[in-house]
Design an enzyme around this catalytic site. Structure first.
Site, PDB file in Angstrom:
ATOM      1  N   GLY A 287     -15.744   2.497   3.906  1.00 20.71           N
ATOM      2  CA  GLY A 287     -14.454   3.160   3.727  1.00 20.71           C
ATOM      3  C   GLY A 287     -13.710   2.755   2.470  1.00 20.71           C
ATOM      4  O   GLY A 287     -12.491   2.905   2.395  1.00 20.71           O
ATOM      5  N   GLN A 288     -14.447   2.256   1.453  1.00 24.73           N
ATOM      6  CA  GLN A 288     -13.787   1.854   0.207  1.00 24.73           C
ATOM      7  C   GLN A 288     -13.541   3.083  -0.663  1.00 24.73           C
ATOM      8  O   GLN A 288     -14.490   3.780  -1.030  1.00 24.73           O
ATOM      9  CB  GLN A 288     -14.660   0.842  -0.547  1.00 24.73           C
ATOM     10  CG  GLN A 288     -14.010   0.354  -1.843  1.00 24.73           C
ATOM     11  CD  GLN A 288     -14.871  -0.662  -2.598  1.00 24.73           C
ATOM     12  OE1 GLN A 288     -16.011  -0.943  -2.220  1.00 24.73           O
ATOM     13  NE2 GLN A 288     -14.321  -1.188  -3.674  1.00 24.73           N
TER      14      GLN A 288
ATOM     15  N   ASP B 253       0.852  -1.186   0.000  1.00 23.69           N
ATOM     16  CA  ASP B 253       0.000   0.000   0.000  1.00 23.69           C
ATOM     17  C   ASP B 253       0.891   1.241   0.000  1.00 23.69           C
ATOM     18  O   ASP B 253       1.893   1.312   0.705  1.00 23.69           O
ATOM     19  CB  ASP B 253      -0.915  -0.013   1.230  1.00 23.69           C
ATOM     20  CG  ASP B 253      -2.071   0.959   1.094  1.00 23.69           C
ATOM     21  OD1 ASP B 253      -3.230   0.491   0.988  1.00 23.69           O
ATOM     22  OD2 ASP B 253      -1.833   2.190   1.085  1.00 23.69           O
ATOM     23  N   ILE B 254       0.493   2.229  -0.774  1.00 18.62           N
ATOM     24  CA  ILE B 254       1.283   3.455  -0.923  1.00 18.62           C
ATOM     25  C   ILE B 254       1.234   4.307   0.352  1.00 18.62           C
ATOM     26  O   ILE B 254       2.104   5.170   0.554  1.00 18.62           O
ATOM     27  CB  ILE B 254       0.761   4.257  -2.155  1.00 18.62           C
ATOM     28  CG1 ILE B 254       1.843   5.155  -2.712  1.00 18.62           C
ATOM     29  CG2 ILE B 254      -0.504   5.024  -1.832  1.00 18.62           C
ATOM     30  CD1 ILE B 254       1.529   5.691  -4.101  1.00 18.62           C
TER      31      ILE B 254
ATOM     32  N   HIS C  69     -10.355  -5.248  -3.318  1.00 21.95           N
ATOM     33  CA  HIS C  69      -9.019  -5.448  -2.752  1.00 21.95           C
ATOM     34  C   HIS C  69      -9.119  -5.867  -1.298  1.00 21.95           C
ATOM     35  O   HIS C  69     -10.016  -5.449  -0.572  1.00 21.95           O
ATOM     36  CB  HIS C  69      -8.161  -4.187  -2.878  1.00 21.95           C
ATOM     37  CG  HIS C  69      -8.807  -2.940  -2.368  1.00 21.95           C
ATOM     38  ND1 HIS C  69      -9.750  -2.247  -3.105  1.00 21.95           N
ATOM     39  CD2 HIS C  69      -8.667  -2.265  -1.205  1.00 21.95           C
ATOM     40  CE1 HIS C  69     -10.142  -1.196  -2.415  1.00 21.95           C
ATOM     41  NE2 HIS C  69      -9.516  -1.179  -1.249  1.00 21.95           N
TER      42      HIS C  69
HETATM   43  P1  AMP Z   1      -9.675   1.377   0.416  1.00 23.84           P
HETATM   44  O1  AMP Z   1      -9.672   2.683   1.136  1.00 23.84           O
HETATM   45  O2  AMP Z   1     -10.087   0.210   1.249  1.00 23.84           O
HETATM   46  O3  AMP Z   1     -10.427   1.473  -0.891  1.00 23.84           O
HETATM   47  O4  AMP Z   1      -8.155   1.081   0.068  1.00 23.84           O
HETATM   48  C1  AMP Z   1      -7.490   1.641  -1.042  1.00 23.84           C
HETATM   49  C2  AMP Z   1      -6.045   1.615  -0.703  1.00 23.84           C
HETATM   50  O5  AMP Z   1      -5.303   1.823  -1.886  1.00 23.84           O
HETATM   51  C3  AMP Z   1      -5.599   2.708   0.282  1.00 23.84           C
HETATM   52  O6  AMP Z   1      -5.064   2.105   1.446  1.00 23.84           O
HETATM   53  C4  AMP Z   1      -4.565   3.493  -0.501  1.00 23.84           C
HETATM   54  O7  AMP Z   1      -3.479   3.936   0.296  1.00 23.84           O
HETATM   55  C5  AMP Z   1      -4.135   2.494  -1.540  1.00 23.84           C
HETATM   56  N1  AMP Z   1      -3.579   3.039  -2.766  1.00 23.84           N
HETATM   57  C6  AMP Z   1      -4.094   4.030  -3.527  1.00 23.84           C
HETATM   58  N2  AMP Z   1      -3.338   4.236  -4.608  1.00 23.84           N
HETATM   59  C7  AMP Z   1      -2.318   3.343  -4.541  1.00 23.84           C
HETATM   60  C8  AMP Z   1      -1.188   3.047  -5.369  1.00 23.84           C
HETATM   61  N3  AMP Z   1      -0.952   3.716  -6.522  1.00 23.84           N
HETATM   62  N4  AMP Z   1      -0.337   2.072  -4.988  1.00 23.84           N
HETATM   63  C9  AMP Z   1      -0.556   1.400  -3.838  1.00 23.84           C
HETATM   64  N5  AMP Z   1      -1.610   1.618  -3.011  1.00 23.84           N
HETATM   65  C10 AMP Z   1      -2.473   2.580  -3.363  1.00 23.84           C
END
Ligand code: AMP
Length: 110
Positions: free
Chosen positions: A89-90, A29-30, A96
């Protein structure tokens, strides 16, 4: 293609890959919320768990188990989370699973 995670699968956007097979991709995760924070996604697009094929969930969970072991989390434990929809919280509309570990988790989650 305007789905962020589909673009990561296609290699159009870089990611820190930790696991890949025919069905799933996993990358860090970023914005990590724990010392280990990996996202496990199906290669075939689904908006959320609500339209997931059962096979996707099995493949994602099996990959998460393997990654957790590889990351040294099997003994102390870890958390798997699938945020779904607005109140869940998506923020990214490609199914994912979050794999979180390396610290004690709180319950209930915020
Ligand atoms: P959610 O909030 O459950 O939809 O999770 C989405 C996740 O994607 C969050 O934890 C973000 O930090 C992560 N995220 C968004 N963009 C990227 C990216 N380019 N690379 C890795 N993680 C990402």
């Amino acid at each position: 293609m305007n789905c962020l995670f589909c673009r990561i699968i296609a290699g159009e956007i870089p990611s820190a890959k930790v696991y890949e097979d025919e069905y799933v991709l996993a990358f860090r995760d970023i914005d990590p919320q724990a010392p280990v924070h990996v996202l496990v996604i199906p290669k075939k697009h689904a908006d959320s768990v609500l339209d997931a094929e059962p096979e996707m969930l099995v493949r994602m969970t099996e990959a998460a188990k393997k990654i957790a072991s590889d990351e040294g989390l099997a003994e102390k434990g870890f958390r798997l989370v699938i945020n779904t929809g607005e109140e869940g919280g998506q923020s990214v509309k490609h199914l994912h699973m979050h794999l979180l570990g390396g610290r004690s988790m709180q319950w209930p989650p915020g």
